[in-house]
Write a protein that holds these residues in place. Structure first.
Motif, PDB file in Angstrom:
ATOM      1  N   LYS A 315       0.833  -1.207   0.000  1.00 27.09           N
ATOM      2  CA  LYS A 315       0.000   0.000   0.000  1.00 27.09           C
ATOM      3  C   LYS A 315       0.866   1.255   0.000  1.00 27.09           C
ATOM      4  O   LYS A 315       0.546   2.245  -0.662  1.00 27.09           O
ATOM      5  CB  LYS A 315      -0.939  -0.012   1.204  1.00 27.09           C
ATOM      6  CG  LYS A 315      -2.027  -1.080   1.117  1.00 27.09           C
ATOM      7  CD  LYS A 315      -2.923  -1.071   2.346  1.00 27.09           C
ATOM      8  CE  LYS A 315      -4.013  -2.134   2.227  1.00 27.09           C
ATOM      9  NZ  LYS A 315      -4.881  -2.168   3.438  1.00 27.09           N
ATOM     10  N   SER A 336      -6.825   9.127  -2.239  1.00 24.28           N
ATOM     11  CA  SER A 336      -7.837   8.113  -1.948  1.00 24.28           C
ATOM     12  C   SER A 336      -8.482   7.607  -3.226  1.00 24.28           C
ATOM     13  O   SER A 336      -8.712   6.397  -3.397  1.00 24.28           O
ATOM     14  CB  SER A 336      -8.903   8.691  -1.004  1.00 24.28           C
ATOM     15  OG  SER A 336      -9.895   7.729  -0.725  1.00 24.28           O
ATOM     16  N   ASN A 340      -7.551   3.934  -4.229  1.00 22.88           N
ATOM     17  CA  ASN A 340      -8.726   3.173  -3.777  1.00 22.88           C
ATOM     18  C   ASN A 340      -8.610   2.775  -2.304  1.00 22.88           C
ATOM     19  O   ASN A 340      -9.126   1.747  -1.882  1.00 22.88           O
ATOM     20  CB  ASN A 340      -8.941   1.934  -4.645  1.00 22.88           C
ATOM     21  CG  ASN A 340     -10.371   1.421  -4.546  1.00 22.88           C
ATOM     22  OD1 ASN A 340     -11.315   2.190  -4.344  1.00 22.88           O
ATOM     23  ND2 ASN A 340     -10.544   0.116  -4.684  1.00 22.88           N
ATOM     24  N   LEU A 341      -7.910   3.608  -1.537  1.00 26.03           N
ATOM     25  CA  LEU A 341      -7.766   3.388  -0.097  1.00 26.03           C
ATOM     26  C   LEU A 341      -8.609   4.410   0.656  1.00 26.03           C
ATOM     27  O   LEU A 341      -8.662   5.577   0.266  1.00 26.03           O
ATOM     28  CB  LEU A 341      -6.300   3.527   0.323  1.00 26.03           C
ATOM     29  CG  LEU A 341      -5.322   2.471  -0.198  1.00 26.03           C
ATOM     30  CD1 LEU A 341      -3.884   2.883   0.127  1.00 26.03           C
ATOM     31  CD2 LEU A 341      -5.639   1.110   0.416  1.00 26.03           C
ATOM     32  N   PRO A 342      -9.269   4.018   1.746  1.00 26.87           N
ATOM     33  CA  PRO A 342     -10.067   4.971   2.527  1.00 26.87           C
ATOM     34  C   PRO A 342      -9.177   6.074   3.101  1.00 26.87           C
ATOM     35  O   PRO A 342      -8.012   5.829   3.430  1.00 26.87           O
ATOM     36  CB  PRO A 342     -10.652   4.105   3.651  1.00 26.87           C
ATOM     37  CG  PRO A 342     -10.485   2.701   3.205  1.00 26.87           C
ATOM     38  CD  PRO A 342      -9.306   2.659   2.302  1.00 26.87           C
ATOM     39  N   PRO A 343      -9.705   7.285   3.247  1.00 29.28           N
ATOM     40  CA  PRO A 343      -8.922   8.390   3.795  1.00 29.28           C
ATOM     41  C   PRO A 343      -8.313   8.072   5.161  1.00 29.28           C
ATOM     42  O   PRO A 343      -7.185   8.468   5.451  1.00 29.28           O
ATOM     43  CB  PRO A 343      -9.937   9.535   3.889  1.00 29.28           C
ATOM     44  CG  PRO A 343     -10.949   9.225   2.836  1.00 29.28           C
ATOM     45  CD  PRO A 343     -11.044   7.732   2.812  1.00 29.28           C
ATOM     46  N   GLN A 344      -9.064   7.344   5.999  1.00 27.73           N
ATOM     47  CA  GLN A 344      -8.546   7.016   7.330  1.00 27.73           C
ATOM     48  C   GLN A 344      -7.300   6.137   7.226  1.00 27.73           C
ATOM     49  O   GLN A 344      -6.306   6.344   7.940  1.00 27.73           O
ATOM     50  CB  GLN A 344      -9.627   6.290   8.156  1.00 27.73           C
ATOM     51  CG  GLN A 344     -10.871   7.119   8.377  1.00 27.73           C
ATOM     52  CD  GLN A 344     -11.906   6.887   7.283  1.00 27.73           C
ATOM     53  OE1 GLN A 344     -11.567   6.572   6.152  1.00 27.73           O
ATOM     54  NE2 GLN A 344     -13.170   7.057   7.656  1.00 27.73           N
ATOM     55  N   THR A 345      -7.334   5.157   6.335  1.00 31.75           N
ATOM     56  CA  THR A 345      -6.179   4.284   6.119  1.00 31.75           C
ATOM     57  C   THR A 345      -5.009   5.067   5.548  1.00 31.75           C
ATOM     58  O   THR A 345      -3.854   4.888   5.961  1.00 31.75           O
ATOM     59  CB  THR A 345      -6.555   3.133   5.174  1.00 31.75           C
ATOM     60  OG1 THR A 345      -7.641   2.391   5.728  1.00 31.75           O
ATOM     61  CG2 THR A 345      -5.367   2.194   4.950  1.00 31.75           C
ATOM     62  N   THR A 347      -4.309   8.215   5.897  1.00 33.47           N
ATOM     63  CA  THR A 347      -3.720   9.096   6.904  1.00 33.47           C
ATOM     64  C   THR A 347      -2.662   8.364   7.724  1.00 33.47           C
ATOM     65  O   THR A 347      -1.571   8.895   7.983  1.00 33.47           O
ATOM     66  CB  THR A 347      -4.809   9.658   7.828  1.00 33.47           C
ATOM     67  OG1 THR A 347      -5.767  10.380   7.055  1.00 33.47           O
ATOM     68  CG2 THR A 347      -4.212  10.599   8.862  1.00 33.47           C
TER      69      THR A 347
END
Length: 370
Positions: A315, A336, A340-345, A347
């Motif tokens: 990632k 994001s 295709n990764l969530p914003p929380q991930t 960060t």
């Protein structure tokens, strides 16, 4: 870009004046201004739900072809470049904005797609404090970032101070006009404008001999904001055009900086409010600005070779791949979408990459490779 597309772009802009959002939607849908013209009587079929007034306006697009032809002749005689949105010379930063002009008129020598572009704006009733900051900033900025272009609006006060100090330090500077190229407003700034044509430029979305309206000056603020990587506000009252430019810059995801002032100074109320409300970064100097923007001093930063990176997870490598070649960095929202990764991930991963010395967070929330 051929003259035919420019011709129809000017006609389309005149058909929906002060509504560049609609102009851009039509261009995106039909693919070109000529295609919009050819479909002007069939727009209901192409755009279901189009109002009667909208259809009627578009059907009259041909009424502006003579005006567009005259404008092309004027441009050719006056050495003005007419740039459509699809032209490679059209400012790429401005093109990102949904309400960008579909055609602009430009006269000058500055690169509209220079690697570093900064807009400096402020009150017309500036103080010696503001003018001194402009002078010191441009002196140091020319040394820190000699390849930069400075943009402003040629107005009284901070605008003209920014232009003149940039010229004094050898930095190309561009003015965004609120009228056509046949005149300069305000007239006392004509000599400076003429100097800028040789070392910078003049840019406008308005055809020659357009009537100057108050709304034009508000509308041109979006271009001042959209042209640049960052907007610097130097002195502003509680309300004013500079704050509109700052708001637009925030909406365009540009970096915004503001010069702080004493709480008792009326012309610093706007800047202090921007800082207090986290709508701008407090600015102290050119070195501070360059550092926060992540811009290198003097020479172009050499890209980090992939093999010297520490070991990365799959990632993390995906994030690095997205940032490679992005000179101005990318924010979490864009990363994001691309990874295709969530914003929380993201960060958390970006924090880890910062710790490893791979990326750096710059002003405005953009991440760049080190």
């Amino acid at each position: 870009m051929n003259d035919e597309e420019i011709l129809f772009s000017i006609a389309l802009a005149k058909t929906f004046p002060l509504n560049s959002g609609v102009q851009n939607v039509l261009l995106d849908h039909f693919g070109s201004a000529k295609a919009v013209y050819d479909s002007r009587f069939d727009v209901e079929e192409a755009l279901p739900g189009a109002s009667v007034n909208f259809q009627r306006a578009l059907a009259q697009m041909d009424l502006y072809l003579d005006l567009a032809t005259r404008e092309l002749d004027f441009a050719a005689n006056e050495g003005v470049d007419c740039l459509c949105r699809e032209d490679d010379r059209y400012p790429r930063r401005l093109r990102e904005c949904g309400d960008a002009p579909i055609v602009i008129f430009y006269k000058g020598t500055a690169d509209l797609n220079a690697r570093h572009v900064v807009s400096m704006v402020g009150t017309r009733h500036c103080t010696e404090y503001g003018k001194t900051f402009c002078r010191n900033f441009m002196r140091d900025f020319a040394r820190e970032c000699p390849d930069a272009v400075v943009v402003s609006g040629l107005a009284y006060g901070i605008d003209i101070a920014a232009h003149r100090e940039a010229l004094e330090q050898g930095l190309p500077t561009m003015a965004v006009l609120a009228h056509g190229m046949e005149q300069i407003y305000p007239l006392p700034h004509k000599k400076t404008a003429e100097q800028m044509v040789s070392w910078g430029g003049l840019l406008t979305e308005y055809t020659s001999y357009s009537k100057i309206n108050k709304v034009n000056f508000v509308s041109r603020n979006r271009i001042v904001a959209g042209l640049a990587d960052a907007v610097i506000v130097v002195e502003s009252r509680e309300r004013g055009g500079s704050l509109i430019t700052a708001r637009l810059a925030n909406e365009y995801n540009r970096d915004v900086f503001a010069l702080p002032g004493r709480v008792s100074d009326e012309v610093s109320v706007g800047c202090n409010a921007l800082i207090k409300e986290d709508k701008a970064t407090l600015l102290e100097s050119a070195a501070d600005f360059v550092s926060r923007m992540g811009w290198e001093t003097g020479q172009r930063r050499q890209p980090v070779q992939r093999e010297i990176f520490p070991e990365l997870t799959e990632k993390e490598a995906a994030i690095v791949g997205c940032l490679r070649g992005a000179d101005y960095g990318k924010n979490v929202a864009l990363l994001s979408v691309e990874t295709n990764l969530p914003p929380q991930t993201l960060t958390v991963l970006l924090y880890d990459l910062e710790t490893k010395g791979v990326v750096r967070l710059t002003g405005g929330g953009r991440y760049v490779l080190l």
